[in-house]
Scaffold this motif. Structure first.
Motif, PDB file in Angstrom:
ATOM      1  N   GLY A   1       0.744  -1.275  -0.043  1.00 20.56           N
ATOM      2  CA  GLY A   1       0.045  -0.092  -0.049  1.00 20.56           C
ATOM      3  C   GLY A   1       1.067   0.802  -0.346  1.00 20.56           C
ATOM      4  N   PHE A   2       0.167   2.494  -0.240  1.00 22.16           N
ATOM      5  CA  PHE A   2       0.389   3.191  -0.170  1.00 22.16           C
ATOM      6  C   PHE A   2       1.378   3.848   1.363  1.00 22.16           C
ATOM      7  CE2 PHE A   2       1.060   8.633   0.154  1.00 22.16           C
ATOM      8  CZ  PHE A   2       2.058   8.591  -0.742  1.00 22.16           C
ATOM      9  N   GLU A   3       1.214   3.582   1.936  1.00 26.45           N
ATOM     10  CA  GLU A   3       1.510   4.076   3.341  1.00 26.45           C
ATOM     11  C   GLU A   3       2.663   3.142   4.101  1.00 26.45           C
ATOM     12  OE1 GLU A   3       1.042   6.717   5.286  1.00 26.45           O
ATOM     13  OE2 GLU A   3      -0.883   6.993   3.830  1.00 26.45           O
ATOM     14  N   ASP A   4       2.500   1.963   3.342  1.00 22.52           N
ATOM     15  CA  ASP A   4       3.924   1.211   3.748  1.00 22.52           C
ATOM     16  C   ASP A   4       5.002   1.054   2.154  1.00 22.52           C
ATOM     17  OD1 ASP A   4       2.882  -0.568   4.808  1.00 22.52           O
ATOM     18  OD2 ASP A   4       1.859  -1.534   3.313  1.00 22.52           O
ATOM     19  N   ARG A   5       4.698   1.810   1.164  1.00 24.49           N
ATOM     20  CA  ARG A   5       5.884   2.212   0.408  1.00 24.49           C
ATOM     21  C   ARG A   5       6.476   3.278   0.838  1.00 24.49           C
ATOM     22  NH1 ARG A   5       8.609  -0.457  -2.625  1.00 24.49           N
ATOM     23  NH2 ARG A   5       7.072  -1.751  -3.795  1.00 24.49           N
ATOM     24  N   MET A   6       5.338   4.855   1.358  1.00 24.89           N
ATOM     25  CA  MET A   6       6.066   5.691   1.938  1.00 24.89           C
ATOM     26  C   MET A   6       6.933   5.991   2.992  1.00 24.89           C
ATOM     27  SD  MET A   6       5.076   8.583   0.648  1.00 24.89           S
ATOM     28  CE  MET A   6       6.092   9.167   1.918  1.00 24.89           C
ATOM     29  N   ALA A   7       6.653   4.172   4.536  1.00 24.69           N
ATOM     30  CA  ALA A   7       7.415   4.073   5.387  1.00 24.69           C
ATOM     31  C   ALA A   7       8.914   3.804   4.866  1.00 24.69           C
ATOM     32  CB  ALA A   7       7.330   3.127   5.418  1.00 24.69           C
ATOM     33  N   THR A   8       9.149   3.508   3.781  1.00 22.66           N
ATOM     34  CA  THR A   8      10.373   3.661   3.047  1.00 22.66           C
ATOM     35  C   THR A   8      11.312   4.066   2.423  1.00 22.66           C
ATOM     36  OG1 THR A   8       9.888   2.323   0.784  1.00 22.66           O
ATOM     37  CG2 THR A   8       9.776   0.974   2.305  1.00 22.66           C
ATOM     38  N   VAL A   9      10.491   5.362   1.822  1.00 26.60           N
ATOM     39  CA  VAL A   9      11.381   6.585   1.950  1.00 26.60           C
ATOM     40  C   VAL A   9      11.789   7.246   2.622  1.00 26.60           C
ATOM     41  CG1 VAL A   9      10.727   9.351   0.291  1.00 26.60           C
ATOM     42  CG2 VAL A   9       9.419   6.952   0.335  1.00 26.60           C
ATOM     43  N   GLU A  10      13.250   7.718   2.315  1.00 27.33           N
ATOM     44  CA  GLU A  10      13.838   9.046   3.322  1.00 27.33           C
ATOM     45  C   GLU A  10      13.923  10.336   3.150  1.00 27.33           C
ATOM     46  OE1 GLU A  10      18.146   8.704   4.989  1.00 27.33           O
ATOM     47  OE2 GLU A  10      17.239   6.799   4.902  1.00 27.33           O
ATOM     48  N   PHE A  11      13.955  11.110   3.377  1.00 23.98           N
ATOM     49  CA  PHE A  11      14.675  12.381   3.150  1.00 23.98           C
ATOM     50  C   PHE A  11      15.712  12.776   3.779  1.00 23.98           C
ATOM     51  CE2 PHE A  11      10.425  12.206   2.133  1.00 23.98           C
ATOM     52  CZ  PHE A  11       9.962  12.588   0.967  1.00 23.98           C
ATOM     53  N   ARG A  12      17.199  13.251   2.728  1.00 18.57           N
ATOM     54  CA  ARG A  12      17.969  14.072   3.681  1.00 18.57           C
ATOM     55  C   ARG A  12      17.894  15.495   2.789  1.00 18.57           C
ATOM     56  NH1 ARG A  12      21.676   8.761   1.263  1.00 18.57           N
ATOM     57  NH2 ARG A  12      21.072   7.614   3.031  1.00 18.57           N
TER      58      ARG A  12
ATOM     59  N   TYR B   1      18.108  19.535  -9.054  1.00 15.37           N
ATOM     60  CA  TYR B   1      17.954  18.566  -7.757  1.00 15.37           C
ATOM     61  C   TYR B   1      18.492  18.866  -7.286  1.00 15.37           C
ATOM     62  CZ  TYR B   1      16.337  14.733 -11.449  1.00 15.37           C
ATOM     63  OH  TYR B   1      15.569  14.165 -12.262  1.00 15.37           O
ATOM     64  N   PRO B   2      19.236  18.353  -6.068  1.00 17.70           N
ATOM     65  CA  PRO B   2      19.752  18.926  -4.883  1.00 17.70           C
ATOM     66  C   PRO B   2      21.300  17.934  -4.592  1.00 17.70           C
ATOM     67  CG  PRO B   2      17.987  17.161  -4.013  1.00 17.70           C
ATOM     68  CD  PRO B   2      17.684  17.196  -5.386  1.00 17.70           C
ATOM     69  N   GLU B   3      21.510  19.209  -3.646  1.00 16.10           N
ATOM     70  CA  GLU B   3      22.977  18.508  -3.415  1.00 16.10           C
ATOM     71  C   GLU B   3      23.334  17.667  -3.929  1.00 16.10           C
ATOM     72  OE1 GLU B   3      24.107  22.152  -0.400  1.00 16.10           O
ATOM     73  OE2 GLU B   3      23.011  22.612  -2.320  1.00 16.10           O
ATOM     74  N   GLY B   4      24.913  16.981  -4.131  1.00 16.14           N
ATOM     75  CA  GLY B   4      25.260  16.257  -3.773  1.00 16.14           C
ATOM     76  C   GLY B   4      24.724  14.909  -2.917  1.00 16.14           C
ATOM     77  N   GLY B   5      24.301  13.884  -2.970  1.00 13.75           N
ATOM     78  CA  GLY B   5      23.843  12.702  -1.356  1.00 13.75           C
ATOM     79  C   GLY B   5      22.191  13.242  -0.377  1.00 13.75           C
ATOM     80  N   CYS B   6      22.526  14.328  -1.421  1.00 18.57           N
ATOM     81  CA  CYS B   6      21.088  15.122  -0.390  1.00 18.57           C
ATOM     82  C   CYS B   6      20.153  14.731  -1.108  1.00 18.57           C
ATOM     83  CB  CYS B   6      20.707  16.756  -0.128  1.00 18.57           C
ATOM     84  SG  CYS B   6      22.127  16.944   1.046  1.00 18.57           S
ATOM     85  N   GLY B   7      18.867  14.716  -0.230  1.00 23.22           N
ATOM     86  CA  GLY B   7      17.276  14.340  -1.703  1.00 23.22           C
ATOM     87  C   GLY B   7      16.765  14.022  -0.568  1.00 23.22           C
ATOM     88  N   VAL B   8      15.582  13.211  -2.012  1.00 20.63           N
ATOM     89  CA  VAL B   8      15.021  11.724  -1.174  1.00 20.63           C
ATOM     90  C   VAL B   8      15.414  10.460  -1.466  1.00 20.63           C
ATOM     91  CG1 VAL B   8      13.842  11.229  -4.239  1.00 20.63           C
ATOM     92  CG2 VAL B   8      12.836  10.061  -1.612  1.00 20.63           C
ATOM     93  N   VAL B   9      15.213   9.211  -0.266  1.00 21.93           N
ATOM     94  CA  VAL B   9      15.799   8.304  -0.899  1.00 21.93           C
ATOM     95  C   VAL B   9      15.137   7.022  -1.135  1.00 21.93           C
ATOM     96  CG1 VAL B   9      17.927   6.720   0.379  1.00 21.93           C
ATOM     97  CG2 VAL B   9      18.495   9.154   0.326  1.00 21.93           C
ATOM     98  N   PHE B  10      14.890   6.424  -1.671  1.00 21.70           N
ATOM     99  CA  PHE B  10      14.026   5.079  -1.440  1.00 21.70           C
ATOM    100  C   PHE B  10      14.419   4.365  -1.391  1.00 21.70           C
ATOM    101  CE2 PHE B  10      12.223   8.587  -4.976  1.00 21.70           C
ATOM    102  CZ  PHE B  10      11.032   8.561  -4.585  1.00 21.70           C
ATOM    103  N   ARG B  11      14.100   3.286   0.066  1.00 19.24           N
ATOM    104  CA  ARG B  11      15.161   2.271   0.603  1.00 19.24           C
ATOM    105  C   ARG B  11      14.292   1.255  -0.409  1.00 19.24           C
ATOM    106  NH1 ARG B  11      14.328   2.543   5.823  1.00 19.24           N
ATOM    107  NH2 ARG B  11      13.433   5.300   5.770  1.00 19.24           N
ATOM    108  N   ARG B  12      14.964   0.230  -0.126  1.00 24.84           N
ATOM    109  CA  ARG B  12      13.795  -1.313  -0.762  1.00 24.84           C
ATOM    110  C   ARG B  12      13.417  -1.896   0.496  1.00 24.84           C
ATOM    111  NH1 ARG B  12      13.927  -3.459  -4.986  1.00 24.84           N
ATOM    112  NH2 ARG B  12      16.360  -3.596  -6.331  1.00 24.84           N
ATOM    113  N   GLY B  13      11.652  -1.488   1.258  1.00 28.02           N
ATOM    114  CA  GLY B  13      10.715  -2.270   1.153  1.00 28.02           C
ATOM    115  C   GLY B  13      10.854  -3.096   2.119  1.00 28.02           C
TER     116      GLY B  13
END
Ligand code: SF4
Ligand code: SF4
Length: 97
Positions: free
Chosen positions: A8-19, A85-97
């Motif tokens: 589900g969307f909520e599960d998918r969002m739980a795998t997203v991280e923002f630097r 795009y955000p500078e190096g290493g920053c921004g959204v990170v999609f992790r495998r759930g």
């Protein structure tokens, strides 16, 4: 049904991280937005980062941006959105759930 479609969307969002980068990678020019009646950015942004204000402006927060580029594509006023795009290493990170 595949395993992927059961996520589900909520599960998918739980795998997203923002630097969060110190500087905004998207800048919205409030003067350009004033008087924009269509406000495509508000409905198109999947993260709901554009919020109309009572005085006809737009409130924008870059911190939880997915970097999809949709706002830049749909905005009807040249120069209203500056996008990179955000500078190096920053921004959204999609992790495998
Ligand atoms: S960012 Fe573009 S679409 Fe959104 S309110 Fe401003 S001018 Fe309108
Ligand atoms: S790039 Fe995508 S997620 Fe980021 S502000 Fe624009 S529409 Fe929203």
């Amino acid at each position: 049904m595949s395993a992927l479609s059961q996520v589900g969307f909520e599960d998918r969002m739980a795998t997203v991280e923002f630097r969060v980068a110190p500087d905004a990678h998207i800048v919205v020019d409030g003067d350009q937005c004033r008087g924009c009646t269509t406000r495509e950015c508000v409905t198109a942004c999947p993260a709901h980062l554009f919020v109309p204000t009572a005085d006809g402006g737009i409130l924008f927060n870059y911190e939880e941006c997915f970097e999809c580029g949709t706002c830049y594509m749909v905005c009807n006023r040249a120069g209203a959105i500056s996008w990179r795009y955000p500078e190096g290493g920053c921004g959204v990170v999609f992790r495998r759930g």
